[in-house]
Design a protein around this motif. Structure first.
Motif, PDB file in Angstrom:
ATOM      1  N   GLU A 432       1.142  -1.151  -0.068  1.00 31.00           N
ATOM      2  CA  GLU A 432       0.438   0.221   0.069  1.00 31.00           C
ATOM      3  C   GLU A 432       0.859   1.699  -0.400  1.00 31.00           C
ATOM      4  O   GLU A 432       1.573   1.300   0.721  1.00 31.00           O
ATOM      5  N   PRO A 433       0.727   2.474  -0.856  1.00 29.23           N
ATOM      6  CA  PRO A 433       1.535   3.510  -0.864  1.00 29.23           C
ATOM      7  C   PRO A 433       1.302   4.538   0.522  1.00 29.23           C
ATOM      8  O   PRO A 433      -0.282   4.418   1.072  1.00 29.23           O
ATOM      9  N   PRO A 434       1.618   5.608   0.524  1.00 30.38           N
ATOM     10  CA  PRO A 434       1.693   6.337   1.559  1.00 30.38           C
ATOM     11  C   PRO A 434       0.697   7.181   1.504  1.00 30.38           C
ATOM     12  O   PRO A 434       0.292   7.442   0.100  1.00 30.38           O
ATOM     13  N   GLY A 435       0.189   7.548   2.892  1.00 35.26           N
ATOM     14  CA  GLY A 435      -1.134   8.527   2.086  1.00 35.26           C
ATOM     15  C   GLY A 435      -1.825   9.225   4.070  1.00 35.26           C
ATOM     16  O   GLY A 435      -0.865   8.700   4.541  1.00 35.26           O
ATOM     17  N   LEU A 436      -2.863   8.956   3.538  1.00 32.24           N
ATOM     18  CA  LEU A 436      -3.274   9.469   4.605  1.00 32.24           C
ATOM     19  C   LEU A 436      -4.789   8.561   5.569  1.00 32.24           C
ATOM     20  O   LEU A 436      -5.322   8.167   4.588  1.00 32.24           O
ATOM     21  N   PHE A 437      -4.435   7.993   5.902  1.00 28.13           N
ATOM     22  CA  PHE A 437      -5.728   7.545   6.682  1.00 28.13           C
ATOM     23  C   PHE A 437      -6.564   8.125   7.152  1.00 28.13           C
ATOM     24  O   PHE A 437      -6.908   9.157   7.232  1.00 28.13           O
ATOM     25  N   ARG A 438      -7.761   7.363   5.856  1.00 29.82           N
ATOM     26  CA  ARG A 438      -9.093   7.550   6.122  1.00 29.82           C
ATOM     27  C   ARG A 438      -9.839   7.045   6.927  1.00 29.82           C
ATOM     28  O   ARG A 438     -11.037   7.416   7.871  1.00 29.82           O
ATOM     29  N   GLY A 439     -10.183   5.346   7.345  1.00 26.96           N
ATOM     30  CA  GLY A 439     -10.246   4.959   8.265  1.00 26.96           C
ATOM     31  C   GLY A 439     -12.404   4.678   7.827  1.00 26.96           C
ATOM     32  O   GLY A 439     -12.576   5.056   7.235  1.00 26.96           O
ATOM     33  N   ARG A 440     -12.863   4.134   8.456  1.00 21.49           N
ATOM     34  CA  ARG A 440     -14.217   3.866   8.313  1.00 21.49           C
ATOM     35  C   ARG A 440     -15.246   4.766   9.615  1.00 21.49           C
ATOM     36  O   ARG A 440     -14.835   4.105  11.088  1.00 21.49           O
ATOM     37  N   GLY A 441     -16.351   5.113   9.801  1.00 24.42           N
ATOM     38  CA  GLY A 441     -16.838   5.466  10.342  1.00 24.42           C
ATOM     39  C   GLY A 441     -16.309   7.136  10.587  1.00 24.42           C
ATOM     40  O   GLY A 441     -15.774   7.233  10.307  1.00 24.42           O
ATOM     41  N   ASP A 442     -16.491   6.553  12.419  1.00 26.59           N
ATOM     42  CA  ASP A 442     -15.843   8.377  13.416  1.00 26.59           C
ATOM     43  C   ASP A 442     -14.405   7.784  13.449  1.00 26.59           C
ATOM     44  O   ASP A 442     -14.592   7.694  14.432  1.00 26.59           O
ATOM     45  N   HIS A 443     -13.751   7.323  13.195  1.00 27.75           N
ATOM     46  CA  HIS A 443     -12.014   6.443  13.275  1.00 27.75           C
ATOM     47  C   HIS A 443     -11.372   7.048  14.224  1.00 27.75           C
ATOM     48  O   HIS A 443     -11.418   8.858  13.654  1.00 27.75           O
ATOM     49  N   PRO A 444     -10.887   7.297  15.116  1.00 26.90           N
ATOM     50  CA  PRO A 444     -10.108   9.023  16.215  1.00 26.90           C
ATOM     51  C   PRO A 444      -9.036   9.064  15.663  1.00 26.90           C
ATOM     52  O   PRO A 444      -8.337  10.313  15.857  1.00 26.90           O
ATOM     53  N   LYS A 445      -8.123   7.693  14.028  1.00 27.42           N
ATOM     54  CA  LYS A 445      -6.752   8.311  14.041  1.00 27.42           C
ATOM     55  C   LYS A 445      -7.068   8.602  12.281  1.00 27.42           C
ATOM     56  O   LYS A 445      -5.611   8.439  11.743  1.00 27.42           O
ATOM     57  N   THR A 446      -8.185   8.981  11.882  1.00 22.42           N
ATOM     58  CA  THR A 446      -8.323   9.216  10.705  1.00 22.42           C
ATOM     59  C   THR A 446      -7.733  10.620  10.393  1.00 22.42           C
ATOM     60  O   THR A 446      -7.341  11.523  11.457  1.00 22.42           O
ATOM     61  N   GLY A 447      -6.775  10.872   9.883  1.00 21.66           N
ATOM     62  CA  GLY A 447      -5.867  11.597   9.017  1.00 21.66           C
ATOM     63  C   GLY A 447      -4.502  11.903   9.101  1.00 21.66           C
ATOM     64  O   GLY A 447      -3.344  12.430   8.784  1.00 21.66           O
ATOM     65  N   ARG A 448      -4.831  10.317  10.015  1.00 20.65           N
ATOM     66  CA  ARG A 448      -2.856  10.593  10.201  1.00 20.65           C
ATOM     67  C   ARG A 448      -2.531   9.868   8.994  1.00 20.65           C
ATOM     68  O   ARG A 448      -2.972   9.210   8.125  1.00 20.65           O
ATOM     69  N   VAL A 449      -0.680   9.553   9.192  1.00 22.69           N
ATOM     70  CA  VAL A 449       0.191   9.506   7.916  1.00 22.69           C
ATOM     71  C   VAL A 449       0.110   8.262   7.841  1.00 22.69           C
ATOM     72  O   VAL A 449       1.116   7.538   8.832  1.00 22.69           O
ATOM     73  N   LYS A 450      -0.258   7.496   7.027  1.00 23.76           N
ATOM     74  CA  LYS A 450       0.254   6.030   6.212  1.00 23.76           C
ATOM     75  C   LYS A 450       1.321   6.752   5.738  1.00 23.76           C
ATOM     76  O   LYS A 450       1.599   6.500   5.156  1.00 23.76           O
ATOM     77  N   LYS A 451       2.338   5.457   6.887  1.00 25.65           N
ATOM     78  CA  LYS A 451       4.151   6.121   5.964  1.00 25.65           C
ATOM     79  C   LYS A 451       4.303   4.685   5.013  1.00 25.65           C
ATOM     80  O   LYS A 451       3.647   3.649   4.928  1.00 25.65           O
ATOM     81  N   ARG A 452       5.413   5.616   4.158  1.00 22.80           N
ATOM     82  CA  ARG A 452       6.242   4.214   2.903  1.00 22.80           C
ATOM     83  C   ARG A 452       7.069   3.085   3.870  1.00 22.80           C
ATOM     84  O   ARG A 452       7.201   3.902   5.301  1.00 22.80           O
ATOM     85  N   VAL A 453       6.141   2.182   3.879  1.00 20.85           N
ATOM     86  CA  VAL A 453       6.565   0.767   3.894  1.00 20.85           C
ATOM     87  C   VAL A 453       8.119   0.479   3.559  1.00 20.85           C
ATOM     88  O   VAL A 453       8.175  -0.168   1.934  1.00 20.85           O
ATOM     89  N   ASP A 454       9.188  -0.113   3.786  1.00 18.80           N
ATOM     90  CA  ASP A 454      10.549  -0.594   3.710  1.00 18.80           C
ATOM     91  C   ASP A 454      10.949  -1.996   3.233  1.00 18.80           C
ATOM     92  O   ASP A 454       9.786  -2.674   4.234  1.00 18.80           O
ATOM     93  N   PRO A 455      11.563  -2.272   1.979  1.00 19.17           N
ATOM     94  CA  PRO A 455      12.183  -3.187   2.290  1.00 19.17           C
ATOM     95  C   PRO A 455      12.590  -4.622   3.927  1.00 19.17           C
ATOM     96  O   PRO A 455      11.872  -5.331   3.834  1.00 19.17           O
ATOM     97  N   GLU A 456      13.222  -3.642   4.775  1.00 19.85           N
ATOM     98  CA  GLU A 456      13.216  -3.885   5.677  1.00 19.85           C
ATOM     99  C   GLU A 456      12.368  -4.012   7.045  1.00 19.85           C
ATOM    100  O   GLU A 456      12.252  -4.622   7.764  1.00 19.85           O
ATOM    101  N   GLN A 457      11.172  -3.466   6.496  1.00 21.06           N
ATOM    102  CA  GLN A 457       9.793  -4.244   7.045  1.00 21.06           C
ATOM    103  C   GLN A 457       9.351  -4.755   7.079  1.00 21.06           C
ATOM    104  O   GLN A 457       8.084  -5.900   7.555  1.00 21.06           O
ATOM    105  N   ILE A 458       9.483  -5.901   5.464  1.00 19.34           N
ATOM    106  CA  ILE A 458       8.125  -6.844   5.357  1.00 19.34           C
ATOM    107  C   ILE A 458       9.435  -8.670   5.306  1.00 19.34           C
ATOM    108  O   ILE A 458      10.709  -8.906   5.594  1.00 19.34           O
ATOM    109  N   THR A 459       8.820  -8.830   6.108  1.00 13.96           N
ATOM    110  CA  THR A 459       9.177 -10.381   5.991  1.00 13.96           C
ATOM    111  C   THR A 459       8.356 -11.676   5.489  1.00 13.96           C
ATOM    112  O   THR A 459       7.009 -11.192   5.188  1.00 13.96           O
ATOM    113  N   ILE A 460       9.318 -11.836   4.667  1.00 15.97           N
ATOM    114  CA  ILE A 460       8.794 -13.158   3.202  1.00 15.97           C
ATOM    115  C   ILE A 460       8.210 -14.735   3.829  1.00 15.97           C
ATOM    116  O   ILE A 460       8.966 -14.678   4.352  1.00 15.97           O
ATOM    117  N   ASN A 461       7.494 -15.142   3.748  1.00 15.27           N
ATOM    118  CA  ASN A 461       7.318 -16.364   4.087  1.00 15.27           C
ATOM    119  C   ASN A 461       7.528 -17.369   2.134  1.00 15.27           C
ATOM    120  O   ASN A 461       6.342 -16.875   1.668  1.00 15.27           O
TER     121      ASN A 461
END
Length: 918
Positions: A432-461
């Protein structure tokens, strides 16, 4: 469950003057362990039995009168949010999280976008099963009460064939279905007792099938799971397992093709018929895949495109500029950007990034202290991205096709994996690309920044023997796992809710299909135990032990009203609740037996429902709310979701609260189908199916408020019907133009009003409709012209000049003149090549068919305006029941399942015939 089973410490209390005071040490009040006989009798006197029919049907959206008890408070946050209990943990391991709800598989980008000027909270209510209120609950003081839109007195309309409200009839139907369920459960157990050698699924293990499919020896029956009623296998004359007389001479091409198709079918892997699959915990032996696709790196804005602060352009580092771009690019999404919570969360993250990257400067390099959101102007950024979007839309079809082909070619290696040497489609392989979290309904974290995901954060199975996909240059993977119990290919943790995100197989893959299959088979297994469960919880509604009575009341609400069980939430999570986590202010009692639920449900969507309950349940809820409890205190304070599910598992292995929703919807639909006799056209049969689906949705409380756009949609549909009626009138006038003598004959046969204009076709509407038809003709001509030019360009030919378009548009001008003449003279000249009265009559028959089809569609749409049909059909009604209807009444399955759903439920479509029963 006794009081000792509760996994939370009791509130510490001390006695003053013989009265237990729970507030002295700052702890919330807690219900007593034992309910005394005197308290029970006193409450019986205070609450005389209600004169009502069978409870269990929602009466929500009807008139909500002022209440003289427990004035409702919407989602009050008194005493804070419900805290996570020590027995339940806040986080999930990657294995636990992989078994989450299907909703997580739907990225926000796939959800319906809300256009400007419409109800901002309007969403695709079919995607969620909680009853929705389409009005957005804005971030205003929690004491504000917003009642749903009023509909009819009964909220679900009047029955067409009687004066009794549909709700009243369905309440009786629900009671009959529950009696039928008890009868069927006893019959199943009796059958198993009499035939001990027969497996629980009704298949005799001693008999073997002659043929083998997938290399697995099959049982004599074609049954596909527990409690399945045997369905006779359809014979295929071209299968190799059946002997067929050989024809002499040359084999025709048709026969060869049929043989090939039969061979392909023989080789198709039908996992639902393979008893060796899905029994163990090991999900795969070999696994190979190409990893994930990362979003493109951020491209900085042109130097002339900058955010304005106090009307002046400011420069900032790429990291901060990218976040400003997230907000600026979505200025057209007023639902989000006008939300104060969204604004605050965005601005907090934006200013934090500014500090980390050196802040902002003006054109002269002077520092600019950005500290007020209201002084920020993101319009230049929006204009830039909007122009890019417009430019992309305006690309020639050939260019769009070329770009798509390039994208598909680049992503092709990631689209499939090899799972146990079988090619399986991967679901969402894109990070998922970085952006602003929207959520659904009346979510308290709506508007927070979704950070870019780097390969160093990803586990491969991946399999031990498989080739590990290479990470982007200069990067490495976080970890490589060989988890054969997991069905995920890659995993990472996002920063908003610390939730684990997974790359899984596609919905139509074997693994996903098996998950759905097991879900519905679990619900079918509940058939055997439902009578015991209902008998027990009805008895325990009067239990003296408080914990037992609370548990019985919760199971009643879950079974009868499809409430979710509810899970614990942490301090930083949305204040959403379910049955077990209901608080004082979420339940309003209205004597003699009405209960109003009002709380934030799954995905922070408001759940509002008014229901009639059993007298004992009403009495229990009043007891659970007894003073000194008040806003913020838990109603079921001696019950947890885990304890409830543990209790249910005593009846049936793996039984949890959520299985009731699937069972009730599927069993109800199966009973309705058994009594159904659908006739007429396909459109009429679809209405019959939707009517059954509607009853299921009402019986299982999958309701919603009327969508904001419903009236305009019905108006458009009405205009289309009126347009066809106008077309009918014109054809009849053409008949008079061809043969004026036919007037007397037709009026004698059909009536005096045969050639008369329909009363609802007013003069103003006709003129508007004619203008619409002329404009529609213009658009068709222009579209065809542009398409032909694009084809010429793609083939290297010479484009047509604009003069050609102008000549073609003259046809629309001629149409406008024709209508003007008709309006003036009242006569319509016959159209077409060699027009005859017979041809006109044939066209009238076709128009009547189209009008009838649309009238059925309009009726269907109006009937279903308050019901979430998609929720029932996709998530809770066994898809095999829809297949049974399709085959039994000869309606194409495409009429019920989209292409995506047909792929998802491929196992259901291929595994049953019209005689199958849930």
């Amino acid at each position: 469950m006794s009081s000792s089973d509760d996994d939370r410490p009791l509130a510490r209390t001390h006695k003053a003057n013989g009265i237990t005071n729970a507030f002295t040490l700052g702890h919330p009040p807690k219900s007593k362990d034992i309910i005394s006989e005197s308290v029970d009798k006193a409450m019986d006197k205070a609450n005389p039995p209600a004169a009502h029919g069978a409870p269990g049907i929602s009466i929500r959206n009807g008139p909500v009168d002022e209440m003289d008890i427990d004035g409702p408070v919407v989602n009050s946050k008194v005493n804070g949010k419900r805290k996570a209990r020590s027995s339940m943990g806040n986080g999930k391991s990657y294995k636990e999280a992989s078994e989450g709800d299907d909703d997580e598989a739907n990225p926000l980008s796939k959800r319906r976008r809300v256009s400007k000027g419409k109800n901002k909270a309007e969403v695709d209510s079919d995607s969620d099963d909680a009853p929705l209120v389409s009005k957005k609950l804005k971030t205003k003081p929690p004491t504000l009460v917003r009642k749903p839109v009023k509909a009819s007195e009964t909220a679900i309309g009047e029955s067409e064939d009687s004066d009794a409200p549909l709700g009243e009839k369905l309440a009786k139907k629900k009671a009959d279905i529950q009696k039928s369920a008890a009868k069927e459960a006893k019959a199943i157990r009796k059958d198993e007792k009499e035939h001990p050698k027969t497996k629980a699924n009704g298949t005799a293990s001693s008999k073997k099938r002659k043929s083998q499919i997938n290399g697995v020896k099959k049982e004599e029956s074609d049954d596909d799971g527990p409690l399945a009623k045997k369905a006779p296998a359809k014979k295929k004359a071209n299968l190799k397992t059946e002997a067929s007389p050989k024809k002499k001479g040359k084999t025709s091409k048709v026969e060869t093709k049929e043989d090939e198709e039969a061979e392909a079918e023989e080789e198709e892997y039908r996992w639902w018929e393979d008893p060796t699959k899905g029994d163990g915990t090991k999900k795969w032996t070999t696994l190979e895949h190409a990893g994930v696709v990362f979003p493109p790196e951020y491209q900085t804005l042109p130097s002339n495109v900058q955010m304005l602060y106090e009307g002046k352009p400011v420069r900032m580092a790429p990291g901060a500029e990218e976040i400003a771009g997230f907000f600026g690019s979505m200025l057209n999404s007023t639902h989000n950007i006008e939300n104060p919570t969204f604004q605050k969360n965005f601005f907090d993250d934006f200013t934090k990034m500014l500090k980390e990257t050196g802040g902002a400067t003006d054109r002269n390099g002077n520092k600019v202290n950005i500290k007020e959101f209201s002084k920020c102007d993101f319009q230049p950024i929006f204009n830039y991205y909007d122009a890019q979007r417009t430019e992309k839309k305006a690309l020639p079809a050939a260019e769009k096709k070329r770009l798509k082909a390039e994208k598909d070619a680049a992503e092709a290696p990631y689209m499939y994996c090899m799972w146990d040497n079988r090619k399986q489609k991967v679901g969402n392989f894109r990070v998922e690309p970085p952006g602003l979290f929207r959520g659904r309904g009346d979510h308290p974290k709506t508007g927070r920044v979704k950070k870019r995901v780097d390969p160093e954060q990803i586990t491969i199975n991946i399999g031990k023997e498989g080739k590990v996909p290479a990470p982007p240059e200069g990067h490495r993977w976080k970890e490589i796992k060989h988890d054969q119990e997991g069905t995920w290919l890659a995993m990472w943790q996002e920063n908003i809710n610390a939730a684990y995100k997974y790359v899984m197989l596609a919905a139509n893959s074997d693994v996903k299909g098996q998950s759905d299959f097991k879900k519905f088979e679990k619900a079918r297994e509940l058939k055997k135990h439902i009578d015991h469960i209902r008998k027990d919880y009805n008895a325990e509604l009067k239990d003296k032990v408080m914990a037992n009575r609370q548990r019985a009341t919760a199971v009643y609400l879950i079974d009868q009203f499809a409430l979710r069980a509810g899970n614990e939430k942490g301090e930083d999570e949305a204040d959403t609740v379910g049955c077990c986590s209901l608080k004082f202010e979420h339940v309003t009692l209205k004597p003699p037996n009405k209960v109003i639920f009002d709380f934030l449900g799954k995905d922070s969507i408001r759940f509002y429902d008014e229901v009639e309950v059993d007298d004992q349940v009403f009495k229990n809820l009043k007891l659970f709310k007894k003073s000194p409890k008040s806003d913020g205190d838990e109603i079921f304070d001696r019950l947890t979701t885990s304890a409830l599910n543990k209790h249910l598992s005593n009846y049936m292995n793996g039984l949890t609260a959520k299985v009731f929703r699937t069972y009730n919807a599927s069993f109800t639909m199966s009973k309705l189908l058994q009594d159904m006799k659908s006739t007429g056209s396909i459109a009429e049969k679809i209405v019959d199916y939707n009517e059954a689906n509607r009853k299921v949705a009402i019986l299982c409380n999958h309701k919603r408020t009327v969508a904001a756009g419903h009236e305009s949609q019905m108006e458009k549909l009405g205009d289309r019907i009126k347009g066809l009626k106008y077309q009918k009138w014109r054809i009849k006038q053409m008949m008079l133009d061809i043969d004026p003598k036919i007037k007397k004959k037709k009026e004698k046969e059909e009536g005096d009003d045969y050639f008369r204009l329909d009363e609802e076709l007013e003069e103003i509407w006709i003129h508007e409709h004619q203008n619409f038809l002329v404009e529609e003709e213009r658009q068709k001509i222009e579209k065809k012209f542009n398409k032909e030019n694009e084809k010429l360009q793609a083939d290297g030919g010479k484009e047509m000049k604009h003069k050609e378009l102008e000549e073609r548009l003259e046809e629309a001008d001629r149409l406008a003149k024709k209508y003007k003449k008709e309006n003036k003279t009242g006569k319509v000249e016959a159209e077409g090549k060699g027009p005859t009265v017979e041809k006109c009559e044939g066209n009238l028959v076709k128009l009547d068919q189209r009008i009838n089809t649309m009238l059925f569609q309009a009726k269907d749409k109006e009937n279903n305006k308050e019901v979430a049909l998609g929720t029932s059909k996709i998530n809770y009604i066994d898809p095999r029941l829809t297949v049974v209807f399709s085959k039994k009444f000869d309606v194409p399955i495409e009429k019920f399942f989209s292409k995506t759903l047909r792929e998802k439920f491929d196992w259901a479509i291929k595994s049953v015939d019209e005689d199958w029963e849930f």
